[in-house]
Design an enzyme around this catalytic site. Structure first.
Site, PDB file in Angstrom:
ATOM      1  N   TYR A 171       0.728  -1.138  -0.002  1.00  0.00           N
ATOM      2  CA  TYR A 171       0.054  -0.164  -0.012  1.00  0.00           C
ATOM      3  C   TYR A 171       0.671   1.316  -0.010  1.00  0.00           C
ATOM      4  O   TYR A 171       0.529   2.116  -0.742  1.00  0.00           O
ATOM      5  CB  TYR A 171      -0.867   0.159   1.278  1.00  0.00           C
ATOM      6  CG  TYR A 171      -2.100   1.231   0.990  1.00  0.00           C
ATOM      7  CD1 TYR A 171      -3.197   1.120   0.523  1.00  0.00           C
ATOM      8  CD2 TYR A 171      -1.426   2.556   1.770  1.00  0.00           C
ATOM      9  CE1 TYR A 171      -4.030   2.099   0.574  1.00  0.00           C
ATOM     10  CE2 TYR A 171      -2.655   3.442   1.519  1.00  0.00           C
ATOM     11  CZ  TYR A 171      -3.796   3.274   1.052  1.00  0.00           C
ATOM     12  OH  TYR A 171      -4.753   3.987   0.929  1.00  0.00           O
ATOM     13  N   PHE A 198      -8.347  21.520 -24.312  1.00  0.00           N
ATOM     14  CA  PHE A 198      -8.618  20.149 -24.574  1.00  0.00           C
ATOM     15  C   PHE A 198      -9.654  19.627 -23.540  1.00  0.00           C
ATOM     16  O   PHE A 198      -9.856  20.357 -22.444  1.00  0.00           O
ATOM     17  CB  PHE A 198      -7.441  19.226 -24.245  1.00  0.00           C
ATOM     18  CG  PHE A 198      -7.592  17.572 -24.240  1.00  0.00           C
ATOM     19  CD1 PHE A 198      -7.936  17.125 -25.594  1.00  0.00           C
ATOM     20  CD2 PHE A 198      -8.053  16.759 -23.131  1.00  0.00           C
ATOM     21  CE1 PHE A 198      -8.442  15.920 -25.674  1.00  0.00           C
ATOM     22  CE2 PHE A 198      -8.314  15.579 -23.397  1.00  0.00           C
ATOM     23  CZ  PHE A 198      -8.467  15.166 -24.498  1.00  0.00           C
ATOM     24  N   THR A 199     -10.607  18.706 -24.126  1.00  0.00           N
ATOM     25  CA  THR A 199     -11.790  18.546 -23.330  1.00  0.00           C
ATOM     26  C   THR A 199     -11.804  18.401 -21.715  1.00  0.00           C
ATOM     27  O   THR A 199     -12.479  19.186 -21.249  1.00  0.00           O
ATOM     28  CB  THR A 199     -12.581  17.412 -23.969  1.00  0.00           C
ATOM     29  OG1 THR A 199     -11.817  16.286 -23.776  1.00  0.00           O
ATOM     30  CG2 THR A 199     -13.140  17.361 -25.284  1.00  0.00           C
ATOM     31  N   ASP A 255       0.965  20.678 -20.363  1.00  0.00           N
ATOM     32  CA  ASP A 255      -0.103  19.416 -20.571  1.00  0.00           C
ATOM     33  C   ASP A 255       1.181  18.457 -21.550  1.00  0.00           C
ATOM     34  O   ASP A 255       1.090  18.932 -22.458  1.00  0.00           O
ATOM     35  CB  ASP A 255      -1.173  19.715 -21.072  1.00  0.00           C
ATOM     36  CG  ASP A 255      -1.944  18.266 -21.405  1.00  0.00           C
ATOM     37  OD1 ASP A 255      -1.205  17.277 -21.352  1.00  0.00           O
ATOM     38  OD2 ASP A 255      -3.110  18.219 -21.216  1.00  0.00           O
ATOM     39  N   LYS A 295      -0.442   7.779 -23.204  1.00  0.00           N
ATOM     40  CA  LYS A 295      -0.177   8.080 -24.820  1.00  0.00           C
ATOM     41  C   LYS A 295       1.332   7.977 -24.978  1.00  0.00           C
ATOM     42  O   LYS A 295       1.931   6.670 -25.074  1.00  0.00           O
ATOM     43  CB  LYS A 295      -0.173   9.709 -24.979  1.00  0.00           C
ATOM     44  CG  LYS A 295      -1.796  10.039 -25.113  1.00  0.00           C
ATOM     45  CD  LYS A 295      -2.624   9.978 -23.992  1.00  0.00           C
ATOM     46  CE  LYS A 295      -3.935  10.749 -24.368  1.00  0.00           C
ATOM     47  NZ  LYS A 295      -4.813  10.633 -23.021  1.00  0.00           N
ATOM     48  N   ARG A 318     -13.815  15.153 -33.416  1.00  0.00           N
ATOM     49  CA  ARG A 318     -13.178  16.165 -32.562  1.00  0.00           C
ATOM     50  C   ARG A 318     -13.548  17.830 -33.340  1.00  0.00           C
ATOM     51  O   ARG A 318     -12.906  18.161 -34.238  1.00  0.00           O
ATOM     52  CB  ARG A 318     -11.645  16.063 -32.779  1.00  0.00           C
ATOM     53  CG  ARG A 318     -11.156  14.852 -32.196  1.00  0.00           C
ATOM     54  CD  ARG A 318     -10.888  15.018 -30.662  1.00  0.00           C
ATOM     55  NE  ARG A 318     -11.800  14.912 -29.682  1.00  0.00           N
ATOM     56  CZ  ARG A 318     -11.822  14.387 -28.709  1.00  0.00           C
ATOM     57  NH1 ARG A 318     -10.541  14.263 -28.084  1.00  0.00           N
ATOM     58  NH2 ARG A 318     -12.702  14.461 -27.593  1.00  0.00           N
ATOM     59  N   PHE A 374     -19.272  14.347 -25.598  1.00  0.00           N
ATOM     60  CA  PHE A 374     -19.026  13.693 -26.752  1.00  0.00           C
ATOM     61  C   PHE A 374     -19.055  12.017 -26.559  1.00  0.00           C
ATOM     62  O   PHE A 374     -19.306  11.159 -27.223  1.00  0.00           O
ATOM     63  CB  PHE A 374     -17.842  14.028 -27.415  1.00  0.00           C
ATOM     64  CG  PHE A 374     -16.678  14.091 -26.441  1.00  0.00           C
ATOM     65  CD1 PHE A 374     -16.247  15.084 -25.586  1.00  0.00           C
ATOM     66  CD2 PHE A 374     -15.764  13.156 -26.440  1.00  0.00           C
ATOM     67  CE1 PHE A 374     -15.272  15.194 -24.810  1.00  0.00           C
ATOM     68  CE2 PHE A 374     -14.752  12.944 -25.654  1.00  0.00           C
ATOM     69  CZ  PHE A 374     -14.870  14.033 -24.680  1.00  0.00           C
TER      70      PHE A 374
HETATM   71  N1  F0G Z   1      -4.498  16.093 -21.823  1.00  0.00           N
HETATM   72  C1  F0G Z   1      -4.477  15.865 -23.149  1.00  0.00           C
HETATM   73  C2  F0G Z   1      -3.884  16.507 -24.141  1.00  0.00           C
HETATM   74  C3  F0G Z   1      -5.114  14.545 -23.592  1.00  0.00           C
HETATM   75  O1  F0G Z   1      -5.151  14.154 -25.022  1.00  0.00           O
HETATM   76  C4  F0G Z   1      -5.784  13.729 -22.820  1.00  0.00           C
HETATM   77  C5  F0G Z   1      -6.644  12.591 -23.097  1.00  0.00           C
HETATM   78  C6  F0G Z   1      -5.662  14.014 -21.441  1.00  0.00           C
HETATM   79  C7  F0G Z   1      -4.983  15.364 -20.963  1.00  0.00           C
HETATM   80  C8  F0G Z   1      -6.597  13.183 -20.062  1.00  0.00           C
HETATM   81  O2  F0G Z   1      -5.705  12.271 -19.922  1.00  0.00           O
HETATM   82  O3  F0G Z   1      -7.402  10.268 -20.638  1.00  0.00           O
HETATM   83  O4  F0G Z   1      -5.434   9.856 -19.163  1.00  0.00           O
HETATM   84  O5  F0G Z   1      -7.357  11.310 -18.183  1.00  0.00           O
HETATM   85  N2  F0G Z   1      -6.864  12.105 -24.188  1.00  0.00           N
HETATM   86  C9  F0G Z   1      -7.736  11.040 -24.794  1.00  0.00           C
HETATM   87  C10 F0G Z   1      -7.958  11.161 -26.132  1.00  0.00           C
HETATM   88  C11 F0G Z   1      -8.775  10.801 -24.173  1.00  0.00           C
HETATM   89  O6  F0G Z   1      -8.359  10.197 -26.856  1.00  0.00           O
HETATM   90  O7  F0G Z   1      -7.290  12.034 -26.844  1.00  0.00           O
HETATM   91  P1  F0G Z   1      -6.498  10.710 -19.460  1.00  0.00           P
END
Ligand code: F0G
Length: 465
Positions: A71, A123-124, A214, A257, A381, A448
């Site tokens: 842990y 970014f979303t 980021d 990624k 997108r 989305f």
């Molecule tokens: N920042 C960027 C630039 C991203 O592309 C993503 C995720 C995140 C933050 C969030 O990270 O998914 O590990 O919580 N992108 C994925 C995509 C979901 O399909 O572009 P996460």
């Protein structure tokens, strides 16, 4: 040859099925024409995302067996900490279950209600985690990024005039921090130059503003710097990465990624205040500060993958495979975002389906049509991803309305790229017959992922055959 051959060999495979046309039509209808709602077993080639979909190396897999599932104080945490210190140069790290966990901790600390966060395109999940504590993300990317045809080599760059205008209009105390994304996802995987990062540091020093990256796709960004920026032609990727990070106060990172793993994330900083706050809050939301929601074995895979992501040979193969798909589409006249980006090929749906109105969701429509045609899963997108204006509640229609063909790392061959290109080209040839969608269900956050659609006008399929 279309690029360097794969710097690896395949020693394990996963069988995939190929659903027939009848099943594909049924599946996409059942999924409300949202590719996120398809079952994976109905997909032949999965280009939904590059997130968590990489193939791990034997070195990473062997690391899984060395998972220390204590842990507290697992040895893999210290391996991860060391890897991040070595590759990115930050002093402190806080592990999280994935990128948005890190965004939550970092942004809820740094953003006060009413503050702005300038960023090189949104970014979303990042936008949402700025909005939840009452902030607003504002766009300061260069204009070229909003133009799919523009061939600028660093379309991810910050426009200092735009940044200055926000400071002049609102006052520097209204700016929470400046947020810079590497290899900008929503712009088509477009890199930021080292010069831009260096200039931003100087600019922000004058105002005492923090810079948070980021850094999710920073290894791929570093590759573009080596390929495109004078003075870096022979610089090892790891040195480029360390210089990039040296111009920031910290970063959030989705390991899913560039780190070539299926799950994980972290934040890293050399700022003691940020670190102490986030290390404290991680125990509230994610888990103890030496695992943050990850198993010990997963931290080991991230530590090893982060190092592998700095291999120039690997990155060269990776980026060239994406470029190969882009070239096949461009040769056939399919409108895509140029230059081809780091993690995927982005089709310009507004140009592909000019007969559709924005509210007929051209990119959503095209993503569904590609699946129905060939079993290739892509992602919208565009306006569905962008969502509604928080104040007016109106839909926002961004300049970029794209379908992302995202390439998982080390997973597919160039024959898969060719099959995908053939499907897109086939649809392009009969594009006039593709009809739009209407949204029939819309969740409140990150719509989305779960929204549902129906074909405009009652008909069995929106592909007139
Ligand atoms: N920042 C960027 C630039 C991203 O592309 C993503 C995720 C995140 C933050 C969030 O990270 O998914 O590990 O919580 N992108 C994925 C995509 C979901 O399909 O572009 P996460």
């Amino acid at each position: 040859m279309n690029g360097p051959p794969e710097p690896f060999k395949i020693k394990m495979i996963e069988h995939v099925g190929m659903p027939d046309q009848i099943r594909r039509s049924e599946a996409i209808r059942e999924a409300g024409y949202n590719t996120f709602l398809l079952r994976s077993e109905d997909v032949y080639i999965d280009l939904l995302t590059d997130s968590g979909t990489s193939a791990m190396s034997d070195y990473q897999w062997s690391g899984l067996l060395l998972g220390d599932e204590a842990y507290a104080g697992a040895r893999n945490f210290y391996n991860l900490e060391k890897a991040i210190q070595d590759v990115l140069g930050y002093k402190y790290i806080v592990p999280t279950h994935q990128g948005r966990g890190a965004e939550h901790l970092m942004y809820s600390y740094l953003v006060k209600s009413g503050q702005l966060v300038p960023r090189n395109m949104y970014f979303t999940t990042s936008k949402l985690h700025v909005e939840l504590p009452g902030g607003k993300m504002v766009d300061v990317i260069i204009d070229e990024a909003h133009d799919p045809e523009n061939l600028h080599l660093f379309k991810g760059n910050i426009d200092f005039k735009k940044l200055q205008a926000f400071i002049d209009e609102y006052g520097v105390e209204k700016i929470a921090f400046v947020n810079v994304e590497m290899d900008v996802n929503m712009a088509g995987g477009q890199p930021v130059s080292m010069q831009n990062l260096r200039d931003l540091r100087e600019f922000c020093n004058d105002y005492n503003l923090k810079i948070i990256y980021d850094a999710t796709r920073s290894s791929e960004n570093a590759y573009f710097i080596r390929e495109r920026e004078r003075g870096y032609e022979n610089t090892p990727i790891i040195d480029i990465l360390r210089e990039m990070m040296s111009y920031s106060d910290g970063c959030i990172y989705s390991s899913k990624k560039d780190c070539l793993v299926n799950i994980g994330g972290f934040l890293a900083t050399s700022d003691k205040d940020i670190f102490e706050h986030c290390r404290n809050m991680v125990v509230v939301y994610e888990g103890l500060h030496t695992y943050g929601g990850m198993a010990g074995r997963d931290m080991e895979a991230v530590a090893r993958g982060l190092k592998e992501s700095t291999s120039y040979e690997y990155l060269k193969y990776r980026i060239n495979q994406v470029r190969y798909l882009g070239d096949l589409l461009m040769k056939a006249g399919v409108p895509i975002v140029k230059p081809t980006g780091g993690h995927g090929v982005f089709i310009n749906a507004l140009k592909f389906l000019p007969h559709l109105e924005r509210k007929q969701w051209p990119a959503q429509t095209l993503a569904a049509a590609i699946y129905e045609d060939s079993g290739v899963r892509s992602m919208e997108r565009g306006a569905v991803s962008k969502g509604r204006d928080k104040e007016t509640g109106e839909n926002i229609f961004p300049a970029l309305e794209l379908v992302r063909l995202t390439i998982p790392r080390r997973v597919y061959t160039n024959t898969h790229m060719e099959y995908t290109a053939e499907s897109v080209i086939r649809l392009y040839e009969k594009r006039d017959s593709i009809r739009g969608l209407k949204m029939v269900y819309e969740p409140e956050y990150l719509r989305f992922f779960q929204s549902r659609f129906e074909v405009l006008e009652s008909s069995k399929s929106y592909l007139e055959t």
